[in-house]
Design an enzyme around this catalytic site. Structure first.
Site, PDB file in Angstrom:
ATOM      1  N   ARG A  64      35.253  31.496  36.107  1.00 32.79           N
ATOM      2  CA  ARG A  64      34.177  31.359  36.842  1.00 32.79           C
ATOM      3  C   ARG A  64      33.044  30.244  36.431  1.00 32.79           C
ATOM      4  NH1 ARG A  64      31.500  35.050  36.796  1.00 32.79           N
ATOM      5  NH2 ARG A  64      32.474  36.516  35.285  1.00 32.79           N
ATOM      6  N   LYS A 204      34.945  37.173  43.653  1.00 30.16           N
ATOM      7  CA  LYS A 204      33.774  37.690  43.078  1.00 30.16           C
ATOM      8  C   LYS A 204      32.618  37.179  43.993  1.00 30.16           C
ATOM      9  CE  LYS A 204      35.136  39.570  39.439  1.00 30.16           C
ATOM     10  NZ  LYS A 204      34.945  41.245  39.648  1.00 30.16           N
ATOM     11  N   HIS A 223      31.737  47.625  39.334  1.00 32.24           N
ATOM     12  CA  HIS A 223      32.523  46.833  38.978  1.00 32.24           C
ATOM     13  C   HIS A 223      33.508  47.756  37.854  1.00 32.24           C
ATOM     14  CE1 HIS A 223      33.506  43.197  35.858  1.00 32.24           C
ATOM     15  NE2 HIS A 223      34.532  43.355  37.002  1.00 32.24           N
ATOM     16  N   SER A 243      35.371  42.290  31.082  1.00 33.51           N
ATOM     17  CA  SER A 243      36.715  41.565  30.824  1.00 33.51           C
ATOM     18  C   SER A 243      37.102  41.996  29.326  1.00 33.51           C
ATOM     19  CB  SER A 243      36.804  40.103  31.127  1.00 33.51           C
ATOM     20  OG  SER A 243      37.850  39.569  30.944  1.00 33.51           O
ATOM     21  N   LYS A 247      39.989  47.736  31.277  1.00 30.56           N
ATOM     22  CA  LYS A 247      39.680  48.431  32.532  1.00 30.56           C
ATOM     23  C   LYS A 247      40.833  48.693  33.171  1.00 30.56           C
ATOM     24  CE  LYS A 247      36.978  46.080  35.416  1.00 30.56           C
ATOM     25  NZ  LYS A 247      37.436  45.192  34.838  1.00 30.56           N
ATOM     26  N   THR A 248      41.645  47.639  33.268  1.00 38.17           N
ATOM     27  CA  THR A 248      42.970  47.390  34.162  1.00 38.17           C
ATOM     28  C   THR A 248      44.357  48.434  33.496  1.00 38.17           C
ATOM     29  OG1 THR A 248      42.423  45.222  35.116  1.00 38.17           O
ATOM     30  CG2 THR A 248      44.929  46.116  35.094  1.00 38.17           C
ATOM     31  N   ASP A 262      39.603  46.997  39.745  1.00 41.56           N
ATOM     32  CA  ASP A 262      38.345  46.259  39.451  1.00 41.56           C
ATOM     33  C   ASP A 262      36.874  46.236  40.349  1.00 41.56           C
ATOM     34  OD1 ASP A 262      37.250  44.097  38.035  1.00 41.56           O
ATOM     35  OD2 ASP A 262      37.561  42.629  39.866  1.00 41.56           O
ATOM     36  N   ARG A 328      46.083  34.376  34.360  1.00 36.57           N
ATOM     37  CA  ARG A 328      46.064  35.464  35.225  1.00 36.57           C
ATOM     38  C   ARG A 328      47.133  35.581  36.238  1.00 36.57           C
ATOM     39  NH1 ARG A 328      41.156  38.959  35.548  1.00 36.57           N
ATOM     40  NH2 ARG A 328      39.507  37.727  34.082  1.00 36.57           N
TER      41      ARG A 328
END
Length: 536
Positions: A64, A204, A223, A243, A247-248, A262, A328
């Site tokens: 990003r 996003k 988030h 990141s 989290k995932t 997410d 990704r």
């Protein structure tokens, strides 16, 4: 040239003319996945990989561009946007940018997806995404939620995202910083994205819109990932994290049902996923550690982004960082066997905040009071390890408020107070989990064992951890369990994992000072108990 259409579901009551787009040569409405893959390959946007995954690269931008994101400043947004965190753009500059981008589409081929953002119909946003890349259409079709075909007949977009990677902005004319721009206009309900092919900007941008709109309705946008116990929607948990904090990985437990990885909302009815898919990091992804996510990289229509592969065998190189560290894959939630079909859960019983502590001083898990939870939520701490970026020679703290500062249009205290109220109302337990280093900082210590992290989280979520013995950490003030079955007791006391305890003390006090210096900006806006209960 006259605008035309090809196969795809076209809603005659809602076409691009409603958004002022009339000059495109042809518009493809609501192509399904196979048609989007077919179009992307035919147009040379990428190639088919093993199993039918779509392999593509995003060129110059492999992540990003937060410094190129702008919010249009109008009387309606003047008092509600956190301008210190959101660069302003004038309405006139936005009008010029939009006019020039619409002129740019003349004679071009466009792909349109009409989608939902939000699994809860009471709070969802109907979003139209317009892009010149077929694979961007595929990406956002995975990441947002897909209406049934008969629902498209009455679809009327609340917001429109127009993404033209081939358009280059002119800073002097368009009021932006570079040729790349992401501009949100809350008055016109429109997002413009230019000069970046990084697909994550699409999702996003929508997340940023929801982060502005939902608090007005008492909904906490988060988030975070989320899951619940199998068949027990009321036994939900959310996992905040930046990141690289897990989290995932940690929410995708085979023993629980995945709600999403997410973005979620917490309403008066419980938790709901904003998205319909996952956007997982693939660097060093292994079939042993994360078999289902790994399997998606060989699944038909999965978007595999910026991964290096063998041009003959099409084998993916999961450890190759030559294009970017940020490799990704994007896939629909149904690719995960234990994913929720509804994207809904009850009120969270547990709120977990994940941090990757490269200083090596935080325990693997700690129990937080509601005031401490708000402190750590507003702090949003993780750390960059030495050597991960040029010039980084020692662990470097990163404080990203609400665990997602780039996506927060409102002041952080708005989200913090919403979270604090919901935790209090629903009696959620709060935990801080360190997935980073122990026994020393990055370079001398070792990474927290994933098996121990999973065991600690399992004990927290099933309630057994909360009934055990805890000690109060003398430096950070939170409670740390004394003993947990299956976890080495020494690991629970990070000071004991260091060869030199005095070096631990110095490092811990250094981190406390960084927390306090960062948090000073919030003190005028918060209740006294949050500042007082923060650190020991």
């Amino acid at each position: 040239m006259t605008q035309g259409t090809t196969r795809g579901h076209v809603n005659p009551l809602s076409t691009l003319k409603d958004q002022g787009i009339t000059g495109a040569a042809v518009v493809h409405y609501n192509y399904v996945e196979a048609a989007l893959v077919e179009a992307a390959v035919a147009r040379g946007e990428g190639r088919l990989g093993k199993g039918g995954a779509f392999l593509c690269a995003t060129g110059q931008f492999t992540g990003r561009s937060p410094k190129d994101k702008f919010v249009v400043r109008t009387p309606a947004t003047e008092a509600t946007i956190w301008w210190e965190n959101n660069a302003p753009m004038t309405p006139d500059a936005f009008a010029r940018l939009k006019a020039d981008m619409l002129a740019h589409v003349a004679g071009r081929e466009l792909f349109v997806q009409d989608l939902y953002a939000g699994a809860d119909p009471a709070h969802r946003l109907d979003v139209r995404v317009v892009t010149e890349l077929a694979w961007h259409g595929l990406f956002i079709r995975h990441l947002l939620r897909r209406p049934a075909r008969d629902e498209l007949d009455s679809f009327s977009p609340d917001w429109t995202v127009i993404n033209l990677p081939s358009f280059k902005a002119t800073p002097a004319r368009h009021g932006c910083r570079t040729e790349t721009v992401i501009a949100l206009n809350f008055d016109e309900k429109c997002v413009l994205i230019a000069n970046t092919a990084y697909a994550g900007e699409n999702k996003k941008a929508v997340f940023s819109v929801l982060n502005y709109l939902l608090p007005e309705n008492g909904v906490m946008p988060m988030h975070c990932s989320a899951n619940h116990a199998p068949g027990i929607h009321a036994d939900a948990a959310v996992f905040f994290g930046l990141s690289g904090t897990g989290k995932t990985t940690l929410s995708a437990s085979p023993d629980r049902t995945l709600i999403g990885d997410d973005e979620h909302g917490w309403s008066d009815r419980g938790v709901f996923n904003f998205e319909g898919g996952c956007y997982a990091k693939t660097i060093d992804l292994s079939p042993e550690a994360e078999p289902e996510i790994h399997a998606t990289t060989h699944r038909f229509a999965t978007v595999v982004e910026n991964m290096v592969y063998d041009p003959e065998t099409l084998e993916l190189d999961f450890s190759n960082r030559s294009l970017t560290e940020n490799t990704r894959c994007a896939y629909p939630l149904e690719a995960i066997s234990n994913a929720s079909a509804t994207g809904l859960g009850g009120h969270p019983r547990h709120v977990v905040m994940l941090t990757c502590d490269a200083f090596g001083v935080l325990p693997p898990i700690a129990r937080l009071t509601p005031a401490q939870a708000m402190y750590h939520f507003l702090s949003g701490f993780t750390a960059k390890a030495a050597g991960t970026e040029r010039g980084v020679t020692e662990p470097t703290p990163t404080f990203s408020t609400c665990f997602g500062a780039p996506f927060m249009p409102r002041r952080p205290e708005v989200y913090g107070k919403l979270l604090q109220e919901k935790i209090a109302r629903h009696g959620a337990s709060c935990w801080l989990v360190n997935t980073g280093w122990t026994g020393g900082a990055y370079g001398s210590g070792k990474r927290m064992p994933i098996r121990a992290t999973r065991a600690l989280l399992a004990a927290a979520l099933d309630g057994s951890l909360g009934g055990g013995l805890f000690r109060k950490d003398p430096i950070f003030g939170f409670e740390v369990p004394v003993a947990v079955p299956g976890v080495e007791p020494t690991l629970l006391d990070p000071r004991r994992t260091w060869a030199d305890p005095s070096a631990y003390d110095a490092q811990a006090k250094k981190l406390v000072g960084m927390f306090q210096k960062n948090f000073a900006q919030y003190l005028p806006f918060i209740d006294a108990d949050v500042g007082a209960a923060a650190l020991g």
